[in-house]
Motif scaffolding. Structure first.
Motif, PDB file in Angstrom:
ATOM      1  N   THR A   4     -15.861   0.372   1.164  1.00  0.00           N
ATOM      2  CA  THR A   4     -14.466   0.748   1.367  1.00  0.00           C
ATOM      3  C   THR A   4     -14.047   0.458   2.805  1.00  0.00           C
ATOM      4  O   THR A   4     -14.772   0.754   3.741  1.00  0.00           O
ATOM      5  CB  THR A   4     -14.253   2.248   1.074  1.00  0.00           C
ATOM      6  OG1 THR A   4     -14.563   2.490  -0.289  1.00  0.00           O
ATOM      7  CG2 THR A   4     -12.821   2.683   1.358  1.00  0.00           C
ATOM      8  N   ILE A   5     -12.881  -0.125   2.950  1.00  0.00           N
ATOM      9  CA  ILE A   5     -12.289  -0.348   4.269  1.00  0.00           C
ATOM     10  C   ILE A   5     -11.270   0.759   4.485  1.00  0.00           C
ATOM     11  O   ILE A   5     -10.425   1.009   3.621  1.00  0.00           O
ATOM     12  CB  ILE A   5     -11.616  -1.726   4.344  1.00  0.00           C
ATOM     13  CG1 ILE A   5     -12.670  -2.822   4.177  1.00  0.00           C
ATOM     14  CG2 ILE A   5     -10.845  -1.883   5.654  1.00  0.00           C
ATOM     15  CD1 ILE A   5     -12.113  -4.208   4.010  1.00  0.00           C
ATOM     16  N   THR A   6     -11.366   1.413   5.618  1.00  0.00           N
ATOM     17  CA  THR A   6     -10.405   2.446   5.973  1.00  0.00           C
ATOM     18  C   THR A   6      -9.436   1.865   6.995  1.00  0.00           C
ATOM     19  O   THR A   6      -9.872   1.236   7.964  1.00  0.00           O
ATOM     20  CB  THR A   6     -11.113   3.683   6.551  1.00  0.00           C
ATOM     21  OG1 THR A   6     -11.877   4.294   5.511  1.00  0.00           O
ATOM     22  CG2 THR A   6     -10.120   4.687   7.099  1.00  0.00           C
ATOM     23  N   ILE A   7      -8.162   2.080   6.774  1.00  0.00           N
ATOM     24  CA  ILE A   7      -7.143   1.661   7.738  1.00  0.00           C
ATOM     25  C   ILE A   7      -6.452   2.911   8.252  1.00  0.00           C
ATOM     26  O   ILE A   7      -5.943   3.716   7.472  1.00  0.00           O
ATOM     27  CB  ILE A   7      -6.119   0.704   7.107  1.00  0.00           C
ATOM     28  CG1 ILE A   7      -6.825  -0.563   6.628  1.00  0.00           C
ATOM     29  CG2 ILE A   7      -5.008   0.373   8.111  1.00  0.00           C
ATOM     30  CD1 ILE A   7      -5.935  -1.544   5.920  1.00  0.00           C
ATOM     31  N   ILE A   8      -6.444   3.054   9.561  1.00  0.00           N
ATOM     32  CA  ILE A   8      -5.747   4.155  10.215  1.00  0.00           C
ATOM     33  C   ILE A   8      -4.596   3.539  10.992  1.00  0.00           C
ATOM     34  O   ILE A   8      -4.804   2.716  11.883  1.00  0.00           O
ATOM     35  CB  ILE A   8      -6.688   4.956  11.129  1.00  0.00           C
ATOM     36  CG1 ILE A   8      -7.762   5.641  10.271  1.00  0.00           C
ATOM     37  CG2 ILE A   8      -5.907   5.948  11.972  1.00  0.00           C
ATOM     38  CD1 ILE A   8      -8.781   6.426  11.043  1.00  0.00           C
ATOM     39  N   GLY A   9      -3.390   3.921  10.633  1.00  0.00           N
ATOM     40  CA  GLY A   9      -2.175   3.380  11.232  1.00  0.00           C
ATOM     41  C   GLY A   9      -1.451   2.504  10.235  1.00  0.00           C
ATOM     42  O   GLY A   9      -1.948   1.442   9.871  1.00  0.00           O
ATOM     43  N   LEU A  10      -0.329   2.993   9.749  1.00  0.00           N
ATOM     44  CA  LEU A  10       0.386   2.281   8.683  1.00  0.00           C
ATOM     45  C   LEU A  10       1.795   1.870   9.083  1.00  0.00           C
ATOM     46  O   LEU A  10       2.750   2.067   8.353  1.00  0.00           O
ATOM     47  CB  LEU A  10       0.427   3.141   7.413  1.00  0.00           C
ATOM     48  CG  LEU A  10      -0.920   3.386   6.750  1.00  0.00           C
ATOM     49  CD1 LEU A  10      -0.769   4.349   5.592  1.00  0.00           C
ATOM     50  CD2 LEU A  10      -1.537   2.079   6.300  1.00  0.00           C
ATOM     51  N   GLY A  11       1.893   1.265  10.254  1.00  0.00           N
ATOM     52  CA  GLY A  11       3.134   0.593  10.587  1.00  0.00           C
ATOM     53  C   GLY A  11       3.187  -0.686   9.751  1.00  0.00           C
ATOM     54  O   GLY A  11       2.361  -0.890   8.852  1.00  0.00           O
ATOM     55  N   PRO A  12       4.117  -1.567  10.022  1.00  0.00           N
ATOM     56  CA  PRO A  12       4.212  -2.803   9.238  1.00  0.00           C
ATOM     57  C   PRO A  12       2.908  -3.594   9.199  1.00  0.00           C
ATOM     58  O   PRO A  12       2.530  -4.142   8.165  1.00  0.00           O
ATOM     59  CB  PRO A  12       5.319  -3.592   9.943  1.00  0.00           C
ATOM     60  CG  PRO A  12       6.172  -2.539  10.582  1.00  0.00           C
ATOM     61  CD  PRO A  12       5.218  -1.446  10.997  1.00  0.00           C
ATOM     62  N   MET A  13       2.179  -3.650  10.314  1.00  0.00           N
ATOM     63  CA  MET A  13       0.937  -4.418  10.370  1.00  0.00           C
ATOM     64  C   MET A  13      -0.159  -3.734   9.545  1.00  0.00           C
ATOM     65  O   MET A  13      -0.861  -4.392   8.771  1.00  0.00           O
ATOM     66  CB  MET A  13       0.490  -4.582  11.822  1.00  0.00           C
ATOM     67  CG  MET A  13      -0.416  -5.732  12.053  1.00  0.00           C
ATOM     68  SD  MET A  13       0.281  -7.362  11.641  1.00  0.00           S
ATOM     69  CE  MET A  13       1.451  -7.610  12.946  1.00  0.00           C
TER      70      MET A  13
END
Length: 131
Positions: A4-13
């Motif tokens: 699993t890849i975790t992404i923290i920060g959900l602005g447009p990028m």
């Protein structure tokens, strides 16, 4: 090791990266201070907390405005970073990047830094690559 890849920060990028990882078949967990930023993202798991986001994956992609946000968000969860790979796509100076890498290593994490060289709508598309 979790795939699993975790992404923290959900602005447009961050949103665009989440979509691209899902489209590529990766399980993706996301977290943002403002939970509604995950609205409209399909195929992702939305973590209820930073701790939950960190527990979900071993690769943590940080799409934040600056390194201070990384310290603010991850600092209270330092003990959860052992064995993780932090991929920080924030912009800052080389000195701040070196400091962040040292901080990550002190927590038992690996640190990768980079920059996104295309606008958010081009992420994960053929237009993002030079042939």
């Amino acid at each position: 090791m979790s795939d699993t890849i975790t992404i923290i920060g959900l602005g447009p990028m961050g949103q665009a990266m989440a979509r691209a990882f899902v489209d590529a078949g990766h399980p993706v967990t996301v977290w943002n201070r403002t939970r509604s930023r995950a609205d409209g993202l399909t195929g992702v798991t939305v973590a209820d907390s930073v701790e939950g986001a960190l527990a979900a994956g071993d690769i943590i992609v940080l799409s934040l405005t600056h390194y201070d946000a990384m310290y603010d968000i991850l600092g209270p969860y330092r003990s959860r970073l052992m064995g993780k790979t932090l991929v920080n796509l924030s912009s800052d100076t080389p000195d701040r990047t070196r400091e962040a890498a040292e901080w990550a290593r002190a927590q038992g994490a690996s640190f990768v830094t980079g920059g996104v060289m295309v606008p958010a709508p081009m992420i994960g598309t053929d237009s993002a690559y030079v042939y």
